[in-house]
Structures are given as C-alpha cells and as structure tokens.
Design a protein around this motif. Structure first.
Motif, short mmCIF file in Angstrom:
data_model
loop_
_atom_site.label_atom_id
_atom_site.label_comp_id
_atom_site.label_asym_id
_atom_site.label_seq_id
_atom_site.Cartn_x
_atom_site.Cartn_y
_atom_site.Cartn_z
N ASN A 161 0.79 -1.24 0.00
CA ASN A 161 0.00 0.00 0.00
C ASN A 161 0.82 1.28 0.00
O ASN A 161 0.30 2.33 -0.39
CB ASN A 161 -0.92 0.01 1.22
CG ASN A 161 -1.96 -1.08 1.17
OD1 ASN A 161 -3.01 -0.92 0.56
ND2 ASN A 161 -1.68 -2.20 1.83
N ALA A 162 2.07 1.21 0.42
CA ALA A 162 2.92 2.40 0.42
C ALA A 162 3.99 2.34 -0.64
O ALA A 162 4.26 3.33 -1.32
CB ALA A 162 3.56 2.60 1.80
N VAL A 184 4.16 12.30 -5.74
CA VAL A 184 3.81 10.99 -5.20
C VAL A 184 5.06 10.21 -4.80
O VAL A 184 5.10 9.55 -3.75
CB VAL A 184 2.96 10.20 -6.22
CG1 VAL A 184 2.68 8.79 -5.71
CG2 VAL A 184 1.65 10.94 -6.48
N GLY A 185 6.11 10.28 -5.63
CA GLY A 185 7.35 9.58 -5.30
C GLY A 185 7.96 10.08 -4.01
O GLY A 185 8.48 9.30 -3.20
N ALA A 239 6.31 11.39 -1.49
CA ALA A 239 5.47 10.91 -0.39
C ALA A 239 5.80 9.46 -0.05
O ALA A 239 5.88 9.08 1.14
CB ALA A 239 3.99 11.05 -0.76
N GLN A 240 6.00 8.63 -1.07
CA GLN A 240 6.38 7.23 -0.82
C GLN A 240 7.74 7.15 -0.15
O GLN A 240 7.94 6.36 0.78
CB GLN A 240 6.41 6.47 -2.14
CG GLN A 240 5.06 6.22 -2.78
CD GLN A 240 5.19 5.43 -4.06
OE1 GLN A 240 5.55 5.98 -5.11
NE2 GLN A 240 4.94 4.15 -3.98
N SER A 241 8.68 7.96 -0.62
CA SER A 241 10.03 7.94 -0.06
C SER A 241 10.02 8.37 1.39
O SER A 241 10.80 7.87 2.21
CB SER A 241 10.95 8.84 -0.88
OG SER A 241 11.09 8.36 -2.20
N ARG A 242 9.15 9.30 1.73
CA ARG A 242 9.03 9.75 3.13
C ARG A 242 8.67 8.57 4.03
O ARG A 242 9.23 8.42 5.12
CB ARG A 242 7.98 10.85 3.23
CG ARG A 242 7.60 11.26 4.63
CD ARG A 242 6.55 12.37 4.62
NE ARG A 242 5.75 12.38 5.83
CZ ARG A 242 4.72 13.19 6.04
NH1 ARG A 242 4.36 14.05 5.11
NH2 ARG A 242 4.04 13.15 7.18
N VAL A 243 7.76 7.72 3.57
CA VAL A 243 7.37 6.55 4.36
C VAL A 243 8.53 5.57 4.48
O VAL A 243 8.81 5.03 5.56
CB VAL A 243 6.13 5.87 3.74
CG1 VAL A 243 5.75 4.62 4.54
CG2 VAL A 243 4.95 6.84 3.68
N ILE A 289 10.18 -2.09 -14.70
CA ILE A 289 10.06 -1.22 -13.52
C ILE A 289 9.58 0.14 -14.00
O ILE A 289 10.24 0.79 -14.81
CB ILE A 289 11.40 -1.10 -12.78
CG1 ILE A 289 11.95 -2.49 -12.41
CG2 ILE A 289 11.24 -0.24 -11.52
CD1 ILE A 289 13.33 -2.47 -11.80
N ASP A 290 8.42 0.58 -13.48
CA ASP A 290 7.85 1.84 -13.95
C ASP A 290 8.53 3.03 -13.25
O ASP A 290 9.30 2.86 -12.31
CB ASP A 290 6.33 1.86 -13.77
CG ASP A 290 5.87 1.95 -12.32
OD1 ASP A 290 6.57 2.57 -11.49
OD2 ASP A 290 4.80 1.41 -12.00
N PRO A 291 8.28 4.26 -13.72
CA PRO A 291 8.98 5.42 -13.18
C PRO A 291 8.80 5.62 -11.68
O PRO A 291 9.75 6.02 -10.98
CB PRO A 291 8.38 6.59 -13.96
CG PRO A 291 7.95 5.99 -15.26
CD PRO A 291 7.46 4.62 -14.91
N PHE A 292 7.61 5.36 -11.14
CA PHE A 292 7.39 5.56 -9.71
C PHE A 292 8.20 4.56 -8.89
O PHE A 292 8.76 4.90 -7.84
CB PHE A 292 5.91 5.44 -9.38
CG PHE A 292 5.10 6.59 -9.88
CD1 PHE A 292 4.99 7.77 -9.15
CD2 PHE A 292 4.45 6.52 -11.11
CE1 PHE A 292 4.26 8.84 -9.62
CE2 PHE A 292 3.71 7.59 -11.60
CZ PHE A 292 3.62 8.76 -10.85
N ARG A 293 8.25 3.33 -9.36
CA ARG A 293 9.03 2.33 -8.63
C ARG A 293 10.52 2.60 -8.76
O ARG A 293 11.29 2.38 -7.82
CB ARG A 293 8.67 0.94 -9.17
CG ARG A 293 7.25 0.51 -8.85
CD ARG A 293 7.12 0.07 -7.41
NE ARG A 293 7.80 -1.20 -7.20
CZ ARG A 293 7.94 -1.80 -6.04
NH1 ARG A 293 7.45 -1.23 -4.95
NH2 ARG A 293 8.56 -2.95 -5.94
#
Length: 252
Positions: A77-78, A103-104, A106-110, A160-164
């Motif tokens: 989920n994160a 979004v990236g 925010a994910q990295s913060r987690v 591997i997509d850009p967000f990942r």
C-alpha cells in the motif's frame, strides 16, 4: 476517484487552481501520515505506566506477527504505486508536470521513516535482550523491505515503472546514508574540521546487515538483467549496480 473528491470542492468559477493544489498536497500529507502510523508498529512497543511495586514490564515490544503484518501492508500500500492518487484531470489542472515528484516523494518519506536509524537500533536491541517471546529480527525486517521495494526483480519478465524506479533510488540513498554517514563538522577556535561520523558502534549490527542487503540486491539485479527487454529498466538496473558498488566502496 481523486477528481470526484477534490474538483467539486476546489474549483470555483473565476478563481485559479491554488485551492486544488493545496487540497491535493494536504491529501498526500495525510496519506503519508496514515502510512507512518503503520510504520510505528515496526520496532514499536506497547507501554503501560507502572508505579511503585506494580508488577510487570512498562514497555512490551509489539508482537512479531503484528510487525510483519505492518511491513506486508506497507509493501502493498505504500511502496507499490498508489494509483488512486494519480488522476490526470487533477494534475493537469495544477501544473504541467510534477506527479512523479509529488507521489514519489510521499512514498520515499514513508520508506525513510521505516528505515530510521532509531527504529533499526530498537529492533537490534530487542534481539539483544530476549523477553521470552517471538521476535521480528532486524535482518529479517531489512530483507522483507528490500524484497518489497525491489519486487520486480523476481518476475519472469522484468519491467520497472517510473514511480518504482523513484522509490528504488530512495532505497539506495537510505543505504548510502547508513553506510557512509556525512562527516560531522567540528567548530573550534581554529579552522573548521570534518570528522567521519557514524551512529553505528562496534556492537551494532545495522551496518553489517545493510551491507549484506546491498550484496543480495546486487546479485538479484545481476540475475534480472537477462530478463528485461525494456531499455529504461535495464539502464536503471545497471545504474543501480554502479551505485551499489560506490556505496560499498566509496573510495574506489
């Protein structure tokens, strides 16, 4: 989904899109905050105030099962891209670009919060002082995180997509910070001097375990290179291997 929630509340005749931008940023901040509540279970403890002769421990580590469930939840989920937050109709009203950065980040913060040094130290400490209950070993936790962030490497066809790719680079940045901490600046009456700084003393296993994770990751990337036909994915993996080598041997 985001469009139906935010657009009616933020778009008004004759006004600009500043309200929409503010609401979306607050939504991302809240998303990160909720994910961080889950992170707090990892290396966390339940506390109950004790006074005088009241028996029992004041702090009890969160059960190993709940900690593992927390990491699995974060993996799905994160660290997997939250597509429900990616609405082109919203982004194209706010700015010409920026979805990946917003979004990236925010994910990295987690991820950064999960790999916080104090959290890793607590997991190591729980292992050092057995309490007669099952533990979530630090080495297992780090392995679970690595496999979740780099899950694509296990696929039969690797893409591997850009967000990942964004969060995977964040993972490497965290590993670099653990193994090659920035020097501490010493200010005195004489010239300013820099001294290597590390939060990991001789009795802390974090450094050794993180090196082991990078070695395991390098081996997984090497095996995956032959299973990708996407040029950007391949170059990202090659760059990641070079970054791993630099982290492990910064003076080479």
């Amino acid at each position: 989904m985001v469009e139906h929630l935010l657009m009616p509340a933020a778009i008004r005749r004759g006004e600009d899109n500043s309200d929409l931008t503010e609401l979306y940023d607050k939504l991302l901040d809240q998303w990160s905050t909720e994910m961080e509540h889950v992170v707090n279970l990892v290396g966390g403890s339940d506390s109950r105030e004790k006074y005088g002769s009241q028996p029992g421990p004041r702090f009890t580590p969160v059960s190993a099962g709940r900690q593992r469930q927390a990491v699995r939840f974060l993996a799905g989920n994160a660290f997997q891209t939250p597509r429900y937050l990616l609405d082109p109709a919203v982004f194209r009203r706010m700015e010409a670009n920026g979805a990946l950065r917003r979004v990236g980040s925010a994910q990295s913060r987690v991820l950064n919060y999960l790999l916080d040094s104090d959290r890793l130290d607590r997991l190591a400490d729980y292992e050092a002082v057995p309490r007669g209950v099952p533990l979530y070993p630090l080495g297992e936790m780090l392995g679970d995180v690595r496999r979740s962030v780099w899950a694509e490497l296990a696929a039969s066809r690797v893409y591997i997509d850009p967000f990942r790719r964004f969060i995977q680079r964040s993972y490497l940045a965290q590993a670099d910070a653990k193994l090659n901490p920035a020097p501490a600046v010493i200010i005195s009456s004489g010239p300013v001097r820099a001294r290597a700084r590390s939060s990991y003393g001789p009795n802390n296993d974090v450094r050794a375990l993180m090196r082991g994770e990078l070695l395991a990751l390098d081996a997984s990337i090497s095996a995956a290179l032959g299973r990708t036909s996407d040029r950007t994915t391949r170059l990202h993996l090659l760059d990641s291997r070079e970054e791993i080598r630099r982290i492990l041997d910064p003076d080479r």
